[in-house]
Write an enzyme that holds these catalytic residues in place. Structure first.
Site, PDB file in Angstrom:
ATOM      1  N   SER A  49      39.329  42.135  44.712  1.00 44.01           N
ATOM      2  CA  SER A  49      38.429  40.666  44.833  1.00 44.01           C
ATOM      3  C   SER A  49      37.635  40.850  45.968  1.00 44.01           C
ATOM      4  O   SER A  49      36.975  39.556  46.446  1.00 44.01           O
ATOM      5  CB  SER A  49      38.929  39.641  44.350  1.00 44.01           C
ATOM      6  OG  SER A  49      40.063  39.729  44.545  1.00 44.01           O
ATOM      7  N   THR A 154      39.617  35.051  46.805  1.00 46.08           N
ATOM      8  CA  THR A 154      38.366  34.839  47.444  1.00 46.08           C
ATOM      9  C   THR A 154      40.049  34.737  49.135  1.00 46.08           C
ATOM     10  O   THR A 154      40.461  34.434  48.804  1.00 46.08           O
ATOM     11  CB  THR A 154      38.032  33.826  48.061  1.00 46.08           C
ATOM     12  OG1 THR A 154      36.603  33.930  46.584  1.00 46.08           O
ATOM     13  CG2 THR A 154      37.277  34.202  49.192  1.00 46.08           C
ATOM     14  N   THR A 172      35.037  37.216  50.286  1.00 41.05           N
ATOM     15  CA  THR A 172      35.176  37.644  48.764  1.00 41.05           C
ATOM     16  C   THR A 172      33.760  38.729  48.548  1.00 41.05           C
ATOM     17  O   THR A 172      32.769  39.067  48.586  1.00 41.05           O
ATOM     18  CB  THR A 172      35.337  36.698  47.828  1.00 41.05           C
ATOM     19  OG1 THR A 172      35.449  36.396  46.852  1.00 41.05           O
ATOM     20  CG2 THR A 172      33.947  36.007  48.291  1.00 41.05           C
ATOM     21  N   ARG A 182      24.302  36.703  41.996  1.00 39.14           N
ATOM     22  CA  ARG A 182      24.540  35.350  42.471  1.00 39.14           C
ATOM     23  C   ARG A 182      25.714  34.828  43.684  1.00 39.14           C
ATOM     24  O   ARG A 182      26.094  36.408  44.006  1.00 39.14           O
ATOM     25  CB  ARG A 182      25.614  35.530  41.073  1.00 39.14           C
ATOM     26  CG  ARG A 182      26.170  34.146  41.236  1.00 39.14           C
ATOM     27  CD  ARG A 182      27.899  34.611  41.856  1.00 39.14           C
ATOM     28  NE  ARG A 182      28.484  33.567  41.560  1.00 39.14           N
ATOM     29  CZ  ARG A 182      29.911  33.207  42.055  1.00 39.14           C
ATOM     30  NH1 ARG A 182      30.682  33.613  43.176  1.00 39.14           N
ATOM     31  NH2 ARG A 182      31.189  32.543  41.716  1.00 39.14           N
ATOM     32  N   THR A 205      39.311  29.338  47.020  1.00 42.56           N
ATOM     33  CA  THR A 205      39.362  29.454  46.145  1.00 42.56           C
ATOM     34  C   THR A 205      38.655  29.068  45.000  1.00 42.56           C
ATOM     35  O   THR A 205      39.032  28.268  44.554  1.00 42.56           O
ATOM     36  CB  THR A 205      40.282  30.999  46.166  1.00 42.56           C
ATOM     37  OG1 THR A 205      40.328  31.847  45.259  1.00 42.56           O
ATOM     38  CG2 THR A 205      41.697  30.947  46.417  1.00 42.56           C
ATOM     39  N   GLY A 206      38.185  30.710  44.343  1.00 42.33           N
ATOM     40  CA  GLY A 206      38.420  29.661  42.988  1.00 42.33           C
ATOM     41  C   GLY A 206      36.878  29.762  42.242  1.00 42.33           C
ATOM     42  O   GLY A 206      36.055  30.952  42.305  1.00 42.33           O
TER      43      GLY A 206
END
Ligand code: ASP
Length: 301
Positions: A49, A154, A172, A182, A205-206
């Site tokens: 990732s 991330t 990330t 995006r 992160t998320g």
């Protein structure tokens, strides 16, 4: 005071923190430390990732987002949707140091990176090629993104150096199979990271499409300004996200914070993000030792 020290997201933040500590404990700057830490994760093909070996977008192209922020000068640099360049955080630093801008995006970020000596690299690995082929086989709806344990996470890093200055980095490949173009929260100052050298630093992160709607990292740093501990400020930021975006819970978010005096904290929406086997963890390093911790978790109220 725990100076110098470093905190990073996820268990893969542990080797990143070790690399940062080596610099910090020799008297290096927090800026150099967070860049080096980010490079460690960016170069690791097993972290699917971030950087090299990150999962591609819906077209099968790896698009990278990264930002770095230097508390000493209150300045930042970022790249978004950068393709084919190995260490995006170092390009973000060049944007900060060699241009009058804060963020470069897409093909022109790549052009800048190559002009500055960035390493042109095929970012795919056998693993990500196979994962993309499997993804294409099971869906004809590229716009639908589901979190699973390979498709996001991330590295966010906050460091405090021996001189008392803060820096943060966030890098990330974003959500796997995302729509081309995006951009998530990670390269956006105030969302994926924020530093105020007089207060503290934070990173997130998320699900970045949600995190950026509440400027999560800025809120966490401002929470510390209002007198919250780093943990309280992280809990407050996550609770705010859940309050404003109640349907967000299923996809998860987490943040870390480091205060100017070396106090640190973290919080997450839940133990693992949806369908995810990896547990939320963050790494903390000081005095040559790096430890992993979990939680705390903020339930939707
Ligand atoms: N925040 C990243 C993004 O939305 C993904 C992650 O950290 O899991 O691009």
């Amino acid at each position: 005071m725990n100076l110098p020290c470093v905190i990073a997201t996820w268990s893969f933040g542990a080797p990143a923190c070790r690399a940062a500590l080596e610099i910090l404990e020799e008297g290096g700057s927090s800026l150099d430390a967070v860049e080096r830490a980010a490079n460690v994760t960016e170069d690791d093909p097993d972290v699917t990732s971030v950087g090299y070996g990150g999962m591609p977008n819906a077209d099968g192209i790896v698009e990278l987002d990264a930002a770095i922020m230097d508390g000493r000068r209150h300045t930042a640099g970022a790249v978004a949707a950068l393709t084919g360049i190995r260490r995006p955080i170092s390009i973000a630093r060049l944007v900060m140091e060699r241009t009058r801008h804060c963020m470069l995006a897409g093909g022109n970020a790549r052009r800048f990176a190559l002009a500055q000596g960035g390493e042109d690299t095929d970012l795919h690995t056998d693993r990500t090629r196979a994962a993309y082929a499997a993804y294409r086989e099971r869906t004809d709806q590229p716009a639908v993104v589901h979190f699973d344990d390979e498709n996001h996470d991330t590295i966010g890093i906050c460091a405090l150096d021996a001189d008392g200055h803060l820096a943060a980095a966030c890098t990330t490949s974003g959500l796997a199979w995302k729509l081309p173009g995006r951009v998530g929260d990670s390269p956006i100052v105030g969302s994926g990271l924020y530093v105020d050298d007089e207060i503290g630093a934070a990173s997130a992160t998320g699900n970045g499409d949600e995190i950026m709607k509440v400027c999560l990292s800025y809120r966490v740093v401002m929470g510390m300004e209002r007198g919250m501990t780093p943990t309280e400020a992280c809990r407050d930021g996550i609770a705010y996200l859940l309050r404003k975006r109640p349907d967000h819970q299923a996809q998860g978010a987490a943040c870390i914070a480091l205060r100017k005096d070396g106090a640190w904290g973290a919080a997450a929406t839940q133990i693992g993000f949806d369908e995810m086997s990896r547990r939320w963890q963050h790494a903390y390093g000081a005095r040559s030792v790096v430890t992993l911790s979990e939680g705390p978790y903020v339930a939707r109220g």
